[in-house]
Design an enzyme around this catalytic site. Structure first.
Site, short mmCIF file in Angstrom:
data_model
loop_
_atom_site.label_atom_id
_atom_site.label_comp_id
_atom_site.label_asym_id
_atom_site.label_seq_id
_atom_site.Cartn_x
_atom_site.Cartn_y
_atom_site.Cartn_z
N ARG A 42 -8.10 9.15 3.14
CA ARG A 42 -9.16 7.87 2.80
C ARG A 42 -10.08 7.37 4.05
NH1 ARG A 42 -9.45 2.76 3.78
NH2 ARG A 42 -7.22 2.84 4.50
N ARG A 43 -9.26 7.11 5.11
CA ARG A 43 -9.98 6.90 6.41
C ARG A 43 -10.70 7.88 7.06
NH1 ARG A 43 -4.79 3.83 8.47
NH2 ARG A 43 -5.02 1.72 7.44
N CYS B 173 -1.50 10.11 -1.90
CA CYS B 173 -1.88 10.37 -0.62
C CYS B 173 -2.84 11.58 -0.40
CB CYS B 173 -0.59 10.55 0.50
SG CYS B 173 0.09 8.90 0.70
N ARG C 266 1.85 4.80 17.49
CA ARG C 266 0.49 5.07 17.62
C ARG C 266 -0.36 4.72 18.76
NH1 ARG C 266 -1.05 5.51 11.16
NH2 ARG C 266 1.18 6.17 10.58
N LYS D 289 1.00 -1.12 -0.05
CA LYS D 289 -0.08 0.02 0.07
C LYS D 289 0.90 1.11 -0.05
CE LYS D 289 -0.61 0.09 5.11
NZ LYS D 289 0.24 1.51 5.18
N ASP D 290 2.14 1.22 0.25
CA ASP D 290 3.07 2.49 0.29
C ASP D 290 3.69 2.56 -0.92
OD1 ASP D 290 2.69 2.53 3.20
OD2 ASP D 290 4.40 1.55 3.42
N ARG E 172 0.60 10.35 13.59
CA ARG E 172 1.76 9.94 12.84
C ARG E 172 2.80 8.86 13.74
NH1 ARG E 172 4.53 12.34 8.69
NH2 ARG E 172 5.38 10.14 8.54
#
Length: 292
Positions: free
Chosen positions: A164-165, A275, A188, A81-82, A182
Site C-alpha cells: 500500500r505504501r 498483504c 528500522r 492493522k495486523d 523489515r
C-alpha cells in the site's frame, strides 16, 4: 484476580500491552495481577523476506490466537492493522481502546552519526561509494509538483515492505526507489540512520507510543496516503465464551474508534484485502444533523 495476556515481544507490542494493563488497573484496582506471555510469531521469526511472501495478514497474530484458544492466555493485545478481516471461531475483539494517530509518517535520517542524509554523505570516512548505481537517481521521472514528500530529492530510496505504501509513494513520486525494510521499529530507524535508505515510512502511532515523535519529518495526509485499515488502533482479543474476561475488558472500549475500524475492516473483508493487496481504508465520524 490474576490474568495472563499474550503479546509479541517487540518493544512496541510490550508498550501497548503495558498501556492496556495500566488502564485495566485504573478501572479495577491495583490488585489486578496480569502476567505477560510473550509469543514469537512467524512474522517475528522470518525477517529476510517481504511479508507478502511469508503469508500475508495473520503472520503476527496466529500463534497468539493459538495461545488464547488453548487457554494459555486469557486475552491478547494486537495492533489492529495486523489482524485479518476474519477471526478464528471462538475468538472475538472484546475491546477497541481510543485510537492513536492513524497517519503514515515520513522519517529522515538523524544528522551527524555517519549516515547518508538525502543522498549526501555526512561522514567523510564512510566507505560507501557515492557513484554506486544503487545511489544514482532515476532521472526518467522528474519530481512532480506536489506539496508532499518535498524533502526527498530526485531518485531517493525509501524503505518499506508495505505494498500500500509503495503504491501510494510511487503514485505521488514515480521517481522514488522503493526498497525492502523489515524489522521492529528501532531496527528500522537504525537501518535508516546508518545510510541504508534516504527515508522510511512508518506508522505515526508507533513512533508516538515509543517516544520517537521527534523523528517524524512529515505526517502524510490521509486524503493522499490512505492508512491501512485499523492503523493506530489496538485490538484486545479474548475467547468469545469467557464472559468474566470480556466484562473486565469492556471499560476499555471506545465506541467511536470501534465504529471507524469496523467500517474499515468491512472494506478489507469485502475486497478480500491482505498483504498482497495495496489497499487502504480510513473512516471518520461526522456529525449528522437530522431535520424534520
Amino acid at each position: 484476580m490474576k490474568l495472563t495476556v499474550a503479546t509479541r515481544g517487540s518493544a512496541l507490542a510490550l508498550w501497548q500491552t503495558e498501556w492496556v494493563i495500566q488502564r485495566l488497573r485504573e478501572r479495577h484496582g491495583a490488585g489486578l495481577e496480569v502476567e505477560i506471555l510473550t509469543v514469537r510469531t512467524q512474522g517475528d521469526r522470518v525477517l529476510n523476506v517481504p511479508i507478502a511472501r511469508i503469508g500475508g495478514k495473520g503472520i503476527f497474530v496466529k500463534e497468539i490466537e493459538d495461545a488464547l484458544l488453548s487457554g494459555a492466555a486469557d486475552f491478547a493485545v494486537h495492533s489492529l492493522k495486523d489482524m485479518p478481516a476474519a477471526q478464528p471461531p471462538g475468538l472475538c475483539i472484546a475491546a477497541v481502546p481510543v485510537r492513536e494517530d492513524p497517519r503514515d509518517a515520513l522519517v529522515l535520517p538523524e544528522v551527524g552519526i555517519g549516515c547518508w542524509v538525502l543522498g549526501v554523505r555526512t561522514d567523510p570516512t564512510d566507505p560507501t561509494d557515492p557513484t554506486d548505481p544503487a545511489r544514482t537517481p532515476n532521472t526518467q521521472h522528474p519530481i512532480p509538483n506536489t506539496q508532499y514528500l518535498n524533502p526527498l530529492p530526485l531518485g531517493s530510496s525509501v524503505g518499506t515492505t508495505s505494498r500500500r505504501r509503495s503504491a501510494l509513494l510511487l503514485h505521488e513520486r514515480p521517481d522514488l526507489r522503493i526498497e525492502m525494510l523489515r524489522g521492529n521499529l528501532d531496527t528500522r530507524l537504525h537501518k535508516l540512520d546508518i545510510g541504508q535508505h534516504d527515508a522510511i515510512v512508518l506508522a505515526a502511532a508507533g513512533l508516538r507510543r515509543l517516544g520517537f515523535a521527534h523523528r517524524i519529518s512529515e505526517l502524510l495526509p490521509v486524503d493522499h496516503f490512505v492508512p491501512c485499515a485499523g492503523q493506530g488502533a489496538l485490538a484486545i482479543e479474548s475467547r468469545e465464551d469467557d464472559s468474566r474476561v470480556r466484562k473486565l475488558l469492556a471499560p476499555l472500549e471506545h465506541p467511536p474508534t470501534r465504529g471507524c475500524v469496523t467500517a474499515e475492516r468491512a472494506v478489507l473483508r469485502r475486497l478480500e484485502g491482505n498483504c498482497h493487496t495495496p489497499l487502504g481504508a480510513h473512516a471518520t465520524l461526522t456529525e449528522v444533523q437530522l431535520q424534520f
